[in-house]
Motif scaffolding. Structure first.
Motif, PDB file in Angstrom:
ATOM      1  N   LEU A   1       0.834  -1.207   0.000  1.00 28.00           N
ATOM      2  CA  LEU A   1       0.000   0.000   0.000  1.00 28.00           C
ATOM      3  C   LEU A   1       0.869   1.257   0.000  1.00 28.00           C
ATOM      4  CD1 LEU A   1      -2.823  -1.019   2.522  1.00 28.00           C
ATOM      5  CD2 LEU A   1      -3.030  -0.752   0.044  1.00 28.00           C
ATOM      6  N   PHE A   2       1.916   1.255   0.819  1.00 26.79           N
ATOM      7  CA  PHE A   2       2.797   2.429   0.884  1.00 26.79           C
ATOM      8  C   PHE A   2       3.590   2.604  -0.405  1.00 26.79           C
ATOM      9  CE2 PHE A   2       1.867   2.666   5.355  1.00 26.79           C
ATOM     10  CZ  PHE A   2       2.123   3.995   5.694  1.00 26.79           C
ATOM     11  N   ILE A   3       4.081   1.500  -0.976  1.00 28.75           N
ATOM     12  CA  ILE A   3       4.848   1.606  -2.225  1.00 28.75           C
ATOM     13  C   ILE A   3       3.980   2.151  -3.351  1.00 28.75           C
ATOM     14  CG2 ILE A   3       5.977   0.256  -4.039  1.00 28.75           C
ATOM     15  CD1 ILE A   3       7.087  -1.556  -1.858  1.00 28.75           C
ATOM     16  N   LEU A   4       2.761   1.651  -3.447  1.00 32.46           N
ATOM     17  CA  LEU A   4       1.884   2.025  -4.550  1.00 32.46           C
ATOM     18  C   LEU A   4       1.340   3.443  -4.396  1.00 32.46           C
ATOM     19  CD1 LEU A   4       0.414   1.232  -7.155  1.00 32.46           C
ATOM     20  CD2 LEU A   4      -1.406   0.250  -5.730  1.00 32.46           C
ATOM     21  N   PHE A   5       0.729   3.721  -3.247  1.00 33.47           N
ATOM     22  CA  PHE A   5       0.000   4.984  -3.080  1.00 33.47           C
ATOM     23  C   PHE A   5       0.825   6.094  -2.430  1.00 33.47           C
ATOM     24  CE2 PHE A   5      -3.349   1.682  -3.059  1.00 33.47           C
ATOM     25  CZ  PHE A   5      -4.072   2.114  -4.155  1.00 33.47           C
ATOM     26  N   ALA A   6       1.920   5.738  -1.746  1.00 30.64           N
ATOM     27  CA  ALA A   6       2.720   6.771  -1.082  1.00 30.64           C
ATOM     28  C   ALA A   6       4.055   7.018  -1.766  1.00 30.64           C
ATOM     29  CB  ALA A   6       2.966   6.376   0.379  1.00 30.64           C
ATOM     30  N   ASP A   7       4.391   6.218  -2.751  1.00 29.16           N
ATOM     31  CA  ASP A   7       5.701   6.379  -3.386  1.00 29.16           C
ATOM     32  C   ASP A   7       5.614   6.379  -4.908  1.00 29.16           C
ATOM     33  OD1 ASP A   7       8.522   6.666  -2.951  1.00 29.16           O
ATOM     34  OD2 ASP A   7       8.777   4.630  -3.696  1.00 29.16           O
ATOM     35  N   LEU A   8       5.206   5.263  -5.496  1.00 28.07           N
ATOM     36  CA  LEU A   8       5.247   5.108  -6.948  1.00 28.07           C
ATOM     37  C   LEU A   8       4.317   6.085  -7.669  1.00 28.07           C
ATOM     38  CD1 LEU A   8       6.282   3.594  -9.411  1.00 28.07           C
ATOM     39  CD2 LEU A   8       4.472   1.917  -9.067  1.00 28.07           C
ATOM     40  N   MET A   9       3.034   6.069  -7.340  1.00 29.85           N
ATOM     41  CA  MET A   9       2.066   6.910  -8.047  1.00 29.85           C
ATOM     42  C   MET A   9       2.320   8.404  -7.850  1.00 29.85           C
ATOM     43  SD  MET A   9      -1.463   4.695  -7.655  1.00 29.85           S
ATOM     44  CE  MET A   9      -2.416   5.953  -8.502  1.00 29.85           C
ATOM     45  N   PRO A  10       2.578   8.885  -6.620  1.00 27.59           N
ATOM     46  CA  PRO A  10       2.859  10.317  -6.456  1.00 27.59           C
ATOM     47  C   PRO A  10       4.082  10.778  -7.241  1.00 27.59           C
ATOM     48  CG  PRO A  10       2.360   9.316  -4.337  1.00 27.59           C
ATOM     49  CD  PRO A  10       2.501   8.200  -5.306  1.00 27.59           C
ATOM     50  N   LYS A  11       5.129   9.962  -7.259  1.00 28.52           N
ATOM     51  CA  LYS A  11       6.339  10.367  -7.968  1.00 28.52           C
ATOM     52  C   LYS A  11       6.120  10.405  -9.472  1.00 28.52           C
ATOM     53  CE  LYS A  11       9.707   8.998  -4.462  1.00 28.52           C
ATOM     54  NZ  LYS A  11      10.816   8.104  -4.095  1.00 28.52           N
ATOM     55  N   ARG A  12       5.368   9.459  -9.988  1.00 27.24           N
ATOM     56  CA  ARG A  12       5.078   9.480 -11.426  1.00 27.24           C
ATOM     57  C   ARG A  12       4.222  10.671 -11.804  1.00 27.24           C
ATOM     58  NH1 ARG A  12       3.451   3.630 -13.706  1.00 27.24           N
ATOM     59  NH2 ARG A  12       3.338   4.923 -15.592  1.00 27.24           N
ATOM     60  N   LEU A  13       3.274  11.021 -10.929  1.00 27.79           N
ATOM     61  CA  LEU A  13       2.451  12.210 -11.174  1.00 27.79           C
ATOM     62  C   LEU A  13       3.304  13.473 -11.137  1.00 27.79           C
ATOM     63  CD1 LEU A  13      -0.744  11.379  -9.079  1.00 27.79           C
ATOM     64  CD2 LEU A  13      -0.583  11.507 -11.562  1.00 27.79           C
ATOM     65  N   ALA A  14       4.246  13.538 -10.194  1.00 23.83           N
ATOM     66  CA  ALA A  14       5.090  14.729 -10.072  1.00 23.83           C
ATOM     67  C   ALA A  14       5.978  14.924 -11.289  1.00 23.83           C
ATOM     68  CB  ALA A  14       5.938  14.622  -8.805  1.00 23.83           C
ATOM     69  N   MET A  15       6.393  13.830 -11.941  1.00 24.72           N
ATOM     70  CA  MET A  15       7.258  13.932 -13.108  1.00 24.72           C
ATOM     71  C   MET A  15       6.519  14.459 -14.327  1.00 24.72           C
ATOM     72  SD  MET A  15      10.324  13.161 -12.312  1.00 24.72           S
ATOM     73  CE  MET A  15      11.026  12.965 -13.950  1.00 24.72           C
TER      74      MET A  15
END
Length: 440
Positions: A114-128
């Protein structure tokens, strides 16, 4: 706490970690050029982002404090919240000594995922995707968070800075923009369709003015049309009619004894006023700018600007005239096909998709553009295609001499008094393994 309460708290922690991850990538990836444009247009938040990028130590310390604290707390709560339910489910099928371990592994995997998907991977891809707009949107709340974490962040930064100094690590960020950076941006713009091929070529040529020397764009010695000081009126009229030049050198006997130059307009005025042209004199002869053949085109532009001249004689180290160059020659070099007339005697003639007839005097830069070659071997040693052939063959070329390079065959077609007039360049369908070969 109930399962529902634990889930709510974990979701809040995930949202907080996702916000910090989003902010970290957006602030690090936001491009200064775009931020400066936004700041100049009046967006004060863009200036705040620029200031934060200049002094980013506090932000990154606070961000890592938040992310690690949330991750640890989420792991503790998640393991305690989900482990009993996983254990109860497992014991319906398995009662062995590994039941507790399996329950812990499943709860750990769930929370971590849950943390990898919603707190790390998705936010970083959106920020890029849009780092500048996101950075501007989150700058105000992140500054509040930095102030909250300021004491602990200061302590961590003191330790980090001490270690950096101990190991002599330079932490200053270099933001100088090089030609390679600009070239990469232009390539990306061309691929995206923002820049058309002609525009891309034009911008490249502008930057090449710093590298290309005067001989690559000048009219060579043998093609210079000049008047002698005692030129007859009939000869002057014939040259004016035959050669559509605006300026002509005036020499004392031969081209190496330059006196000055005359403007064709001045002579035409004399003709219209029925004045004699029996002898060129001080009223028509102007002082000519002389320059060394080692100048770059960029340096010549500066020389033209400072002297208010548009015409120059090019001299080599032996004080011999090697050619003349005008401001128009430089503009043609920059603009390329946009201003170059399509004449029969153009230097590069494309015969078909894989072969070209090219004059030996063609500048190497023009050759590279036409053939889409990135680099020629040791090209600092020559200026033209003829120079390339002589350098590779190590002799005066003769018809049928061949040089292979970069998947192309360069064959001498015509030589006139040791001067290479024309070559046939052919793209090889199956490039030779030995990329550079020479033969006679």
């Amino acid at each position: 706490m109930s399962l529902f309460q634990n889930i709510v708290i974990i979701l809040i922690l995930i949202a907080g970690a996702g916000f910090l991850s989003l902010t970290e990538i957006a602030l690090a990836g936001a491009r200064k050029v775009k931020l400066k444009i936004l700041a100049e247009s009046g967006d004060y938040r863009a200036q705040k982002v620029l200031d934060l990028q200049e002094n980013s130590a506090d932000f990154f310390a606070a961000s890592q404090i938040g992310l690690n604290a949330v991750a640890i707390l989420g792991g503790i709560l998640g393991e305690g919240a989900f482990r009993p339910y996983f254990l109860e489910f497992i014991r319906q099928f398995y009662q062995g000594p590994w039941a507790d371990t399996i329950g812990f592994a499943l709860s750990f995997t769930l929370v971590t995922s849950l943390f990898i998907l919603f707190a790390d991977l998705m936010p970083k891809r959106l920020a890029m995707i849009a780092p500048e707009s996101i950075a501007i949107s989150v700058i105000n709340p992140i500054q509040v968070f930095i102030k909250i974490c300021k004491p602990l962040a200061w302590f961590i930064n003191v330790i980090a800075n001490t270690l950096f100094r101990l190991f002599k690590v330079n932490t200053t960020r270099e933001d100088n923009i090089t030609f390679d950076d600009i070239s990469a941006v232009m390539d990306a713009g061309a691929q995206a369709g923002v820049l058309q091929k002609q525009e891309h070529h034009f911008i490249e040529n502008v930057f090449e003015l710093e590298e290309r020397t005067v001989p690559s764009s000048m009219t060579t010695r043998e093609n210079v049309v000049y008047f002698t000081i005692n030129e007859s009126e009939e000869s002057i009229r014939q040259k004016l009619a035959e050669f559509p030049y605006s300026k002509f050198l005036v020499c004392n006997g031969n081209i190496d004894q330059v006196i000055g130059y005359v403007d064709a307009k001045d002579i035409l005025v004399r003709i219209l006023n029925n004045q004699s042209l029996n002898q060129l004199n001080e009223s028509t002869i102007r002082n000519v700018l002389t320059i060394p053949d080692t100048l770059t085109l960029s340096e010549l532009l500066d020389r033209f600007r400072s002297t208010k001249e548009k015409f120059a004689v090019v001299i080599n180290e032996y004080a011999l005239v090697v050619g003349v160059i005008t401001l128009s020659d430089i503009m043609i070099t920059v603009m390329g096909d946009w201003v170059t007339p399509m004449e029969e005697d153009q230097q590069i003639i494309k015969r078909d998709a894989d072969s070209w007839l090219i004059e030996g005097s063609t500048p190497i830069e023009d050759l590279k553009h036409a053939l889409e070659i990135d680099e020629m071997p040791e090209e600092e040693n020559y200026e033209t295609l003829a120079g390339f052939m002589m350098y590779k063959l190590r002799k005066i070329p003769r018809p049928a001499d061949i040089v292979m390079h970069g998947g192309y065959k360069f064959e001498v077609v015509d030589v006139d008094h040791f001067k290479i007039d024309q070559l046939l360049v052919t793209r090889l369908l199956e490039p030779n393994k030995n990329n550079e070969e020479e033969s006679e």
